[in-house]
Scaffold this motif. Structure first.
Motif, PDB file in Angstrom:
ATOM      1  N   PRO A 103      10.883   6.069 -10.710  1.00  0.00           N
ATOM      2  CA  PRO A 103      11.612   6.462  -9.503  1.00  0.00           C
ATOM      3  C   PRO A 103      10.716   6.522  -8.264  1.00  0.00           C
ATOM      4  N   ILE A 104       9.471   6.939  -8.439  1.00  0.00           N
ATOM      5  CA  ILE A 104       8.562   7.046  -7.298  1.00  0.00           C
ATOM      6  C   ILE A 104       8.330   5.680  -6.674  1.00  0.00           C
ATOM      7  N   ALA A 105       8.034   4.694  -7.514  1.00  0.00           N
ATOM      8  CA  ALA A 105       7.796   3.343  -7.008  1.00  0.00           C
ATOM      9  C   ALA A 105       9.062   2.757  -6.400  1.00  0.00           C
ATOM     10  N   THR A 106      10.211   2.989  -7.028  1.00  0.00           N
ATOM     11  CA  THR A 106      11.476   2.445  -6.534  1.00  0.00           C
ATOM     12  C   THR A 106      11.833   3.022  -5.172  1.00  0.00           C
TER      13      THR A 106
ATOM     14  N   PRO B 136       0.802  -1.234   0.000  1.00  0.00           N
ATOM     15  CA  PRO B 136       0.000   0.000   0.000  1.00  0.00           C
ATOM     16  C   PRO B 136       0.828   1.273   0.000  1.00  0.00           C
ATOM     17  N   PHE B 137       2.024   1.249   0.584  1.00  0.00           N
ATOM     18  CA  PHE B 137       2.831   2.471   0.608  1.00  0.00           C
ATOM     19  C   PHE B 137       3.370   2.802  -0.785  1.00  0.00           C
ATOM     20  N   ILE B 138       3.542   1.794  -1.650  1.00  0.00           N
ATOM     21  CA  ILE B 138       3.927   2.068  -3.032  1.00  0.00           C
ATOM     22  C   ILE B 138       2.743   2.660  -3.790  1.00  0.00           C
ATOM     23  N   THR B 139       1.575   2.047  -3.608  1.00  0.00           N
ATOM     24  CA  THR B 139       0.368   2.565  -4.250  1.00  0.00           C
ATOM     25  C   THR B 139       0.092   3.999  -3.812  1.00  0.00           C
ATOM     26  N   GLU B 140       0.291   4.270  -2.532  1.00  0.00           N
ATOM     27  CA  GLU B 140       0.028   5.621  -2.012  1.00  0.00           C
ATOM     28  C   GLU B 140       1.009   6.630  -2.590  1.00  0.00           C
ATOM     29  N   ALA B 141       2.266   6.256  -2.731  1.00  0.00           N
ATOM     30  CA  ALA B 141       3.248   7.166  -3.319  1.00  0.00           C
ATOM     31  C   ALA B 141       2.881   7.504  -4.762  1.00  0.00           C
TER      32      ALA B 141
END
Length: 400
Positions: A279-282, A45-50
């Motif tokens: 980059p955001i997901a990484t 969820p923290f990747i989805t939120e980013a």
């Protein structure tokens, strides 16, 4: 936070490859899909939120690479693999298979050859061949004995086939499909061999963050000065964090001369410019939250591997799973069934209604094996093995 990996996640309507091409590749679409190497777990969820935070700024024009992108990768590698990667060694690449094709086109002559070590991930063969390069086989040796069967590199055969036109070796580290974590000694010996002969090594380390059962990944370029001098390392968070659809791969080249040749070519073609969301997901994946999710996911995958082993031992003794030292892929030895390649595929696809990768696609040494993706909910895995048991029982009964 505790994550629920038993939670069913419907992929209907998402255009996912795993289910979308079943009819085309297997001849039917009523199969449990345990083939392509992405997991059925919901992306953290923290990747989805980013990603959602960036989506809320509803303008998706040209962007610069975030300043913390490469430092986040360097920190993660240092923390997890004790390899100090300088930021100038790093660049974005638009996918690891694409990266292999780019190395072939940027650094190899048309008459130069590529060495691969089958059974191994099939694009290692398909990509060079598709770019009109000759592929040379250096098959791994299957080794029985000990607690688990395994593979080892055949350096004697390598010396026989590596002529003066061999200029690239593609290494699967950790190995796909068998899940081997290569030792530092093996990698050091390979590096010495290649460095002496002017052979470049691409080390595909996409499964590096998925070491299981106490094993530790060893980055190829970290084992010696020779390894650092003759290698290009490819990595990505995509397998570990289940974000393969967000292309987020990177290359690491310690050798400045080699780096200049390859990165100049990438820059000239703008292949080194990350897409907006990569980059955001990484950076979200390579965070403290990412580490906690990763640990819980690996615990679940380990239990899935043990579940497969126990089930086969009790109810499918003719199928022997090779325990992976890394990744969510289990290499199933089905040779004791005594079936031809066509019969084995028929057993899995038409009788058990399962979609796995058949071993022959991985090259010499893959005959009689199947690759199973256990990065799925336990209930799905249980249903798949029960289907397989019933299919095997029916085939054995018809033979009797």
């Amino acid at each position: 936070m505790t994550y629920d990996f038993d939670k069913p996640v419907s992929r209907s309507g998402s255009g996912d490859l795993k289910h979308g091409v079943l009819k085309e590749r297997y001849g039917r679409d009523d199969l449990l899909a345990l083939w392509v190497a992405d997991m059925d777990f919901e992306t953290a969820p923290f990747i989805t939120e980013a990603l959602r935070r960036r989506l809320d700024h509803s303008l998706y024009g040209y962007t610069v690479t975030p300043p913390d992108f490469f430092p986040a990768i360097s920190r993660w590698i240092a923390d997890h693999h004790q390899w100090q990667v300088r930021q100038e060694w790093l660049t974005f690449i638009p996918g690891i298979v694409k990266g292999i094709g780019m190395v072939v086109n940027a650094l190899l002559g048309k008459d130069e050859k590529v060495i691969i070590q089958p059974p191994v991930y099939h694009p290692f063969r398909l990509t060079p061949e598709g770019n009109q390069r000759t592929v040379v086989w250096n098959p791994l040796r299957y080794v029985e004995g000990g607690e688990q069967p395994t593979y080892e590199m055949d350096f004697e055969q390598l010396a026989q086939v590596a002529d003066d036109k061999c200029r690239l070796l593609i290494l699967s580290n950790p190995h796909n499909p068998a899940g081997i974590v290569w030792s530092a000694d093996t990698l050091r010996r390979l590096a010495h061999f290649c460095h002496e002969r002017g052979i470049l090594v691409i080390s595909d380390e996409i499964h590096c963050d998925m070491a299981l059962f106490g094993h530790r990944h060893v980055p190829f370029a970290s084992v010696s000065d020779e390894a650092a001098a003759c290698s290009i390392t490819f990595g990505a968070p995509s397998k570990t964090f289940n974000i393969a659809g967000i292309v987020s791969s990177y290359a690491i080249v310690p050798n400045p001369e080699l780096r200049s040749r390859f990165y100049t070519w990438l820059q000239a073609n703008e292949f080194d410019e990350p897409t907006l969301f990569a980059p955001i997901a990484t950076m979200a994946a390579f965070s403290a939250e990412g580490e906690e999710w990763r640990r819980q996911m690996l615990d679940y995958v380990e239990q899935n591997v043990l579940f497969v082993e126990d089930y086969c031992r009790r109810l499918l003794p003719a199928i022997r799973p090779m325990r992976p030292q890394a990744s969510f892929l289990v290499w199933l030895d089905c040779r004791q069934l005594g079936l031809t390649h066509e019969q084995l595929n028929d057993l899995f696809v038409n009788r058990a209604r399962l979609a796995l990768n058949d071993g022959e696609m991985f090259g010499p040494g893959g005959q009689g094996f199947m690759r199973m993706n256990v990065g799925t909910q336990r209930a799905v895995l249980e249903e798949a093995l029960e289907r397989l048991r019933q299919a095997v029982d029916a085939v054995c009964s018809s033979k009797a």
